[in-house]
Scaffold this motif. Structure first.
Motif, PDB file in Angstrom:
ATOM      1  N   LYS A 186      -1.266   5.938   1.141  1.00  0.00           N
ATOM      2  CA  LYS A 186      -0.213   5.220   0.433  1.00  0.00           C
ATOM      3  C   LYS A 186       0.023   3.891   1.135  1.00  0.00           C
ATOM      4  CE  LYS A 186       2.045   9.535  -0.946  1.00  0.00           C
ATOM      5  NZ  LYS A 186       3.311  10.284  -1.067  1.00  0.00           N
ATOM      6  N   ARG A 187       0.170   2.848   0.317  1.00  0.00           N
ATOM      7  CA  ARG A 187       0.360   1.509   0.886  1.00  0.00           C
ATOM      8  C   ARG A 187       1.520   0.783   0.206  1.00  0.00           C
ATOM      9  NH1 ARG A 187      -5.423  -1.269   2.460  1.00  0.00           N
ATOM     10  NH2 ARG A 187      -6.214   0.512   3.650  1.00  0.00           N
ATOM     11  N   LEU A 188       2.232  -0.003   1.007  1.00  0.00           N
ATOM     12  CA  LEU A 188       3.179  -0.979   0.491  1.00  0.00           C
ATOM     13  C   LEU A 188       2.549  -2.350   0.651  1.00  0.00           C
ATOM     14  CD1 LEU A 188       6.442   0.423   2.105  1.00  0.00           C
ATOM     15  CD2 LEU A 188       5.674   0.742  -0.248  1.00  0.00           C
ATOM     16  N   LEU A 189       2.451  -3.103  -0.432  1.00  0.00           N
ATOM     17  CA  LEU A 189       1.905  -4.460  -0.393  1.00  0.00           C
ATOM     18  C   LEU A 189       3.067  -5.434  -0.378  1.00  0.00           C
ATOM     19  CD1 LEU A 189      -1.210  -4.420  -0.436  1.00  0.00           C
ATOM     20  CD2 LEU A 189      -0.317  -2.583  -1.875  1.00  0.00           C
ATOM     21  N   ILE A 190       3.136  -6.277   0.643  1.00  0.00           N
ATOM     22  CA  ILE A 190       4.254  -7.199   0.799  1.00  0.00           C
ATOM     23  C   ILE A 190       3.739  -8.632   0.913  1.00  0.00           C
ATOM     24  CG2 ILE A 190       5.616  -5.420   1.963  1.00  0.00           C
ATOM     25  CD1 ILE A 190       5.202  -7.011   4.584  1.00  0.00           C
ATOM     26  N   CYS A 191       4.546  -9.568   0.443  1.00  0.00           N
ATOM     27  CA  CYS A 191       4.279 -10.992   0.654  1.00  0.00           C
ATOM     28  C   CYS A 191       5.266 -11.496   1.696  1.00  0.00           C
ATOM     29  CB  CYS A 191       4.420 -11.775  -0.643  1.00  0.00           C
ATOM     30  SG  CYS A 191       3.110 -11.455  -1.835  1.00  0.00           S
ATOM     31  N   LEU A 192       4.742 -12.133   2.723  1.00  0.00           N
ATOM     32  CA  LEU A 192       5.537 -12.548   3.872  1.00  0.00           C
ATOM     33  C   LEU A 192       5.054 -13.916   4.338  1.00  0.00           C
ATOM     34  CD1 LEU A 192       7.603 -11.592   6.144  1.00  0.00           C
ATOM     35  CD2 LEU A 192       5.587 -10.838   7.397  1.00  0.00           C
TER      36      LEU A 192
END
Length: 753
Positions: A125-131
């Motif tokens: 399971k992955r969380l994709l974030i923009c930072l």
């Protein structure tokens, strides 16, 4: 679209509807907006019209800080992912609020939500974030960064846009993208000034971070739509981006994008033509980025009427057939409805003549599209008869005179010689978070606000640095003084002279550097946050100066080298597993920004800016109501019901018909049991009957401005509603500790065993 392609997509859809997801669709809130189609619809049956008034607080997860979050939680397999504790991602037990892990210090992360992906066996399971101009992946099981993603754990989002990355600033959106299969599909929010970055659409592999496809929203030579722009416009025009909400037809593999305006929003002298794909609903093959169809809702936009609200994917009875349709709501008050596969309008849309521009070099498009059957959800003309009857006589006379003197009309071009008054204006109508649907029954819901704009143009100030300077261009005494003046002009009315905030208007900006770094601040100023509109006309140098003034306590950096300042940030209590995302090594964020047209450019130049700040200084100009929820039955193309949204106790009963301007809610949840939940910036949550719009329940959060989209989910046979409530106290006689602040979770009372 070719007939064979249509048949192929239909075949895939028929097969896909029989797949393993058929029994679980609308059962999880696994993405921003609920799921791929952004309907905000859930198929849970425990909370009904008969018992909704029994909802009570099940638990509260406190944010534990002063950050004004606008976050839509994601809930999968009994785990809720939220943003809290000074920009930390936190995994909590969705039934109890117990913390499972904390990844702290993600300053600069998109504040509205994250994207979730999991393998078919649900083990990975992955969380994709923009930072801060990067795309990163976090292991949703452990909370730790995935170092094998991209280049050392991140993807540089300023790369791959067909332009020198040093010449523009932001390349991330303020709203999450969409996960489809093994892809993360992204828009962007590059800003709205001249020479901002291009808003091309992209998809990356969620495992490797590899760029899979790019769609040029400002077409390159040889691409469809190139002839709707001047030659080589792709080298200098910016924007034309999706900063709003992407919807995906998961069965067909079609992604639907609401596209924003080209730069500069209000002066199109340097971009004659209709300017595809600006202001379009655009359907792309989600796997390849191939254009399937588009429709432009505004030609050659010079009013900032970009599309932002999620296209709603619905099934309707139309002319005796079941039609899978898509409906997109606009800032200027129209709902456009199309066949989801072919792009054909379900009802005729007419091109009608509109006024020509009297500005030098401006070539306003001679016609604009008007739906003929589906009625608008806003008033679209302002006259003296529309002035708020509750104004004191002197105020009413002032505004009546101003409206009478102004030019009027939805598509009247702007001028430097007179004002143009419109409703809805650039921050009125439907915006991000403001649409939802009952997708199976053809019903679409729109939150909207009646917010008037007075437009006027003026010449730009000639300055070689007006579009940006170096990395530390704000860090001088002169910049501090200029920042103070700019703050007084643009920010003080809402945030106060002492930066402490004004109740109901703006949050505190004290200790701002603890909450957001310079890069994140720049993004917020450009595109807005919560009820705050963006200020895209401010240059990079001006924004840096404001940040300098607001953060005298900070040791500021450019934000371009990532977020690894663990030694200066106190870690929160709890199960912290990581801090700061991955080590990032990017060029300084300032660089040599583009400040002029390419040397080969010989056409007219954009020389004017809009000066009236989107009408935000016009308090409730029109007769109420000012904020509404509108329900459309798109089986018939008509409005089913329309109700005021909000009920502010500070307004006399004679006026108490909705919240004031700029304060419509930012989210809804629709249930299969006939309920529509809505947040509202009066500090309440409402539940309405979807049959007629009658209110069945409301609760006072005790705070102004609940943030973000609400969410609904089920764990262990119990159904929950979660709302992010982090605003200022409504009742100043109470203490902060007396009023919950954080993610407030509601449920029906537990049954006695």
């Amino acid at each position: 679209m070719h007939r064979t392609a249509v048949f192929g997509i239909l075949f895939i859809a028929l097969c896909g509807s029989c797949g393993p997801e058929g029994g679980t669709r609308y059962k999880e809130w696994s993405d921003y907006g609920g799921g791929p189609d952004q309907s905000k619809y859930v198929d849970h049956t425990q909370i009904t019209r008969e018992n909704v008034d029994q909802l009570e607080v099940a638990f509260v997860y406190p944010t534990g800080d002063q950050v004004n979050y606008r976050f839509n939680p994601v809930i999968v397999d009994g785990v809720m992912y939220v943003l809290a504790k000074n920009n930390s991602l936190v995994a909590i037990d969705a039934a109890t609020g117990e913390e499972l892990w904390i990844h702290t210090n993600l300053r600069g992360i998109i504040q509205r939500g994250v994207n979730f992906w999991q393998s078919e066996d649900k083990k990975e399971k992955r969380l994709l974030i923009c930072l801060n101009n990067t795309l990163q992946a976090i292991d949703a099981n452990t909370g730790k960064s995935i170092m094998s993603f991209g280049n050392g754990g991140y993807v540089d989002l300023k790369q791959g846009l067909g332009r020198d990355p040093a010449t523009f600033g932001r390349a991330t959106s303020t709203t999450p993208g969409k996960v489809f299969e093994d892809l993360i599909i992204l828009g962007s929010a590059p800003g709205e000034n001249l020479f901002s970055g291009p808003g091309h659409l992209r998809a990356y592999n969620v495992i490797t971070g590899e760029l899979v496809w790019v769609f040029h929203t400002i077409p390159h030579p040889g691409e469809y739509g190139y002839d709707t722009w001047p030659e080589e416009a792709y080298k200098y025009v910016g924007g034309t981006n999706t900063w709003g909400e992407i919807s995906v037809d998961k069965d067909r593999g079609i992604a639907y994008f609401p596209i924003g305006s080209p730069t500069y929003d209000y002066d199109g002298a340097d971009r004659p033509g209709s300017n595809l794909f600006g202001n379009c609903i655009l359907a792309l093959d989600a796997r390849t980025g191939e254009r399937l169809w588009h429709f432009q809702t505004v030609h050659h936009d010079i009013w900032d009427y970009d599309l932002t609200a999620a296209p709603q994917l619905i099934t309707v009875d139309h002319d005796g057939e079941k039609i899978d349709a898509v409906a997109v709501a606009s800032k200027h008050g129209f709902l456009f409805v199309f066949d989801r596969v072919t792009g054909e309008p379900l009802w005729p849309i007419e091109e009608r003549p509109v006024p020509a521009s009297d500005m030098p070099n401006e070539q306003a498009w001679p016609t604009q599209p008007f739906p003929t059957v589906v009625p608008p959800f806003n008033r679209q003309l302002v006259t003296a008869d529309d002035i708020n009857p509750y104004f004191p006589p002197a105020d009413k006379a002032k505004w009546t005179a101003r409206v009478t003197a102004a030019k009027k009309g939805l598509f009247h071009p702007l001028s430097d010689q007179y004002e143009v008054v419109t409703n809805p204006g650039a921050v009125g109508g439907a915006n991000f978070g403001n649409t939802a649907a009952d997708p199976r029954n053809g019903i679409v819901y729109v939150q909207t606000q009646e917010l008037v704009n007075f437009y006027r143009l003026k010449k730009r100030e000639a300055s070689p640095q007006r579009f940006g300077a170096g990395r530390n261009s704000g860090d001088t005494p002169e910049a501090f003084a200029r920042g103070k003046a700019l703050y007084a002009q643009h920010c003080q009315a809402c945030h106060g002279e002492n930066r402490a905030g004004i109740d109901g208007l703006g949050t505190t900006l004290v200790n701002l550097s603890i909450k957001v770094n310079a890069a994140a601040f720049s993004g917020i100023v450009a595109v807005g946050k919560g009820r705050m509109p963006g200020l895209p006309h401010l240059t990079a140098t001006e924004v840096a100066a404001i940040y300098t003034y607001l953060t005298p306590e900070a040791q500021r950096g450019g934000g371009g080298r990532g977020n690894r300042d663990d030694d200066t940030v106190e870690l929160p209590e709890g199960p912290v597993v990581a801090s700061g995302g991955v080590p990032v090594d990017l060029p300084p964020s300032g660089g040599q920004r583009m400040t002029d047209y390419p040397g080969t450019y010989t056409g007219p130049r954009s020389e004017y800016v809009e000066t009236n700040n989107w009408g935000l200084g016009v308090p409730n100009l029109l007769t109420p109501p000012w904020s509404l929820i509108v329900a459309y039955d798109l089986n018939e193309g008509k409005i089913k019901w329309k109700i005021p949204l909000g009920n502010d106790d500070s307004i006399p009963d004679s006026e108490n018909l909705s919240m004031p301007n700029g304060s419509q809610g930012k989210g809804m949840v629709v249930t299969s049991t006939g309920l529509l939940f809505s947040t509202c910036l009066d500090g309440r949550v409402y539940a309405y009957n979807t049959d007629d719009g009658s209110m069945l329940w409301s609760t006072d959060l005790g705070r102004n401005n609940p943030g973000g989209l609400p969410a609904m989910y089920e764990v262990g046979g119990r159904q929950y509603l979660v709302v992010c409530s982090v605003g200022s106290l409504k009742d100043k006689s109470k203490e902060e500790s007396d009023v919950p602040k954080g993610y407030i979770v509601y449920a029906l009372p537990k049954k006695e065993k």
